[in-house]
Design a protein around this motif. Structure first.
Motif, PDB file in Angstrom:
ATOM      1  N   TYR A 156       0.534   3.978   1.333  1.00  0.00           N
ATOM      2  CA  TYR A 156       0.256   4.612   2.417  1.00  0.00           C
ATOM      3  C   TYR A 156       0.756   3.793   3.979  1.00  0.00           C
ATOM      4  O   TYR A 156       1.543   4.245   4.843  1.00  0.00           O
ATOM      5  CB  TYR A 156      -0.898   5.042   2.849  1.00  0.00           C
ATOM      6  CG  TYR A 156      -1.355   5.840   1.853  1.00  0.00           C
ATOM      7  CD1 TYR A 156      -1.230   7.280   1.613  1.00  0.00           C
ATOM      8  CD2 TYR A 156      -2.485   5.438   0.909  1.00  0.00           C
ATOM      9  CE1 TYR A 156      -1.738   8.009   0.603  1.00  0.00           C
ATOM     10  CE2 TYR A 156      -2.927   6.168  -0.149  1.00  0.00           C
ATOM     11  CZ  TYR A 156      -2.490   7.400  -0.200  1.00  0.00           C
ATOM     12  OH  TYR A 156      -3.222   8.196  -1.387  1.00  0.00           O
ATOM     13  N   CYS A 157       0.655   2.480   3.652  1.00  0.00           N
ATOM     14  CA  CYS A 157       0.984   1.611   4.859  1.00  0.00           C
ATOM     15  C   CYS A 157       2.310   0.593   4.684  1.00  0.00           C
ATOM     16  O   CYS A 157       2.612   0.134   5.701  1.00  0.00           O
ATOM     17  CB  CYS A 157      -0.391   0.829   5.399  1.00  0.00           C
ATOM     18  SG  CYS A 157      -1.816   1.636   5.411  1.00  0.00           S
ATOM     19  N   CYS A 202       0.781  -1.231   0.053  1.00  0.00           N
ATOM     20  CA  CYS A 202       0.043  -0.121   0.160  1.00  0.00           C
ATOM     21  C   CYS A 202       0.822   1.259   0.149  1.00  0.00           C
ATOM     22  O   CYS A 202       1.820   1.419   0.976  1.00  0.00           O
ATOM     23  CB  CYS A 202      -0.975  -0.095   1.379  1.00  0.00           C
ATOM     24  SG  CYS A 202      -1.729   1.605   1.433  1.00  0.00           S
ATOM     25  N   HIS A 231      -7.338  -0.462  -0.183  1.00  0.00           N
ATOM     26  CA  HIS A 231      -6.709  -1.202   1.127  1.00  0.00           C
ATOM     27  C   HIS A 231      -8.006  -1.221   2.339  1.00  0.00           C
ATOM     28  O   HIS A 231      -8.029  -0.421   3.174  1.00  0.00           O
ATOM     29  CB  HIS A 231      -5.657  -0.343   1.703  1.00  0.00           C
ATOM     30  CG  HIS A 231      -4.810  -1.016   2.807  1.00  0.00           C
ATOM     31  ND1 HIS A 231      -3.795  -0.471   3.411  1.00  0.00           N
ATOM     32  CD2 HIS A 231      -5.112  -2.347   3.293  1.00  0.00           C
ATOM     33  CE1 HIS A 231      -3.267  -1.398   4.538  1.00  0.00           C
ATOM     34  NE2 HIS A 231      -4.101  -2.523   4.157  1.00  0.00           N
ATOM     35  N   CYS A 272      -6.072   1.506   5.832  1.00  0.00           N
ATOM     36  CA  CYS A 272      -6.176   2.870   5.539  1.00  0.00           C
ATOM     37  C   CYS A 272      -7.418   3.349   4.916  1.00  0.00           C
ATOM     38  O   CYS A 272      -7.801   4.494   4.943  1.00  0.00           O
ATOM     39  CB  CYS A 272      -5.025   3.587   5.243  1.00  0.00           C
ATOM     40  SG  CYS A 272      -4.545   3.094   3.442  1.00  0.00           S
TER      41      CYS A 272
HETATM   42 ZN   LIG Z   1      -3.013   1.397   3.397  1.00  0.00          ZN
END
Ligand SMILES: [Zn+2]
Lengths: 188, 110
Positions: free
Chosen positions: B8-9, B6, B59, B63
């Motif tokens: 972001y993650c 991801c 996701h 998130c």
């Molecule tokens: Zn994420």
């Protein structure tokens, strides 16, 4: 009157009995106030809780905490008595900025999972790497436990201490899952 | 378990994700100007390549964010993931993903 009804509605679905399989304490949390905050920018703070911490981390302490779950999403927990206070502070701290603050106190149920092998127990249903490097103290994220969606928070301290937050309708499933997972620790 | 990165993650287990189908499909600027053939192609016709495919992923149990990914449909290997609104960086992406969102028609036919 309103307050009486509020309290009545917040009976604990899991009770207060602590289970202790394999030395891991599985303890339903007391009622807490929780809020979901959505806002674009990460400037400033809300009621003293910072917004600008990295995604998937938690700040604050055990009583008052804020977990950043995504770029623009936070889950906030405060003692039940501070629910009104938090909303008032948010109104002044975030004045003039487009945001949404939703009270999800009745939606969420918390379960504390603590003990040296708590990570093993959680890994029975959670696919995340909970090792020290990947998920150190101060981590927090939405993820899965078995079939249920949870928010997993690792609190401060060397000894693994986790908070599992799930939706109320999943609470008995999640609680039973954790207790059953505890029975299997150390086998095989 | 397959790990998906991801944007972001970072690397996360595949069960946290949902696939949202083909990426980089832009809604026509003037739907009224399209004939039925082109409109139905925009709505229904998708690539189904044996090889590198640009896809949208969400996701969902993380998130909650959407992002794009290049995935090889033969090996199920994720070549790269990148945020919404961006283009893939890798060579393989350049070969299959459209250069601009306006060439939706040709993408649907490819
Ligand atoms: Zn994420």
């Amino acid at each position: 009157m309103l307050e009486v009804r509020y309290r009545t509605a917040r009976t604990l679905p899991l009770g207060r009995v602590e289970a202790r399989p394999a030395g891991v304490a599985i303890r339903p949390a007391e009622a807490e106030a929780r809020f979901v905050l959505r806002i674009r920018s990460t400037e400033g703070e809300i009621a003293g809780l910072p917004l600008n911490r990295p995604i998937n981390t938690v700040s604050g302490d055990d009583r008052r905490w804020i977990a950043r779950l995504g770029p623009d999403e936070w889950l906030i927990g405060v003692p039940e008595g501070e629910a009104d206070l938090l909303q008032t502070s948010a109104a002044s701290d975030l004045a003039g900025r487009a945001h949404s603050l939703v009270d999800v106190s009745n939606r969420n149920v918390g379960i504390d999972v603590e003990g040296a092998r708590a990570d093993e127990l959680l890994n029975a249903g959670c696919p995340l790497d909970l090792g020290e490097a990947a998920f150190p103290a101060g981590s927090a994220t939405r993820t899965l436990l078995g079939k249920a969606e949870i928010v997993l928070i690792r609190r401060a301290g060397a000894q693994p201490r986790y908070r599992v937050e799930c939706w109320r309708s999943f609470a008995t499933y999640v609680h039973d899952f954790l207790k059953e997972a505890g029975l299997g620790i150390g086998e095989g | 378990m397959l790990l998906i990165a991801c944007p972001y993650c970072g690397n996360r287990p595949e069960t946290e994700f949902r696939c949202g189908g083909q990426a980089h499909i832009a809604r026509p600027e003037q739907p009224g100007a399209l004939d039925d053939q082109n409109w139905s192609e925009y709505l229904f016709v998708r690539k189904n390549p044996r090889g590198v495919h640009a896809e949208r992923w969400n996701h969902a149990h993380g998130c909650g964010r959407w992002f794009n990914a290049l995935r090889d449909t033969v090996t199920d290997r994720f070549i790269e993931t990148y945020p919404m609104g961006e283009r893939p960086r890798s060579e393989q992406g350049g070969a299959t993903a459209p250069a601009a969102t306006s060439d939706i028609q040709s993408e649907a036919r490819a």
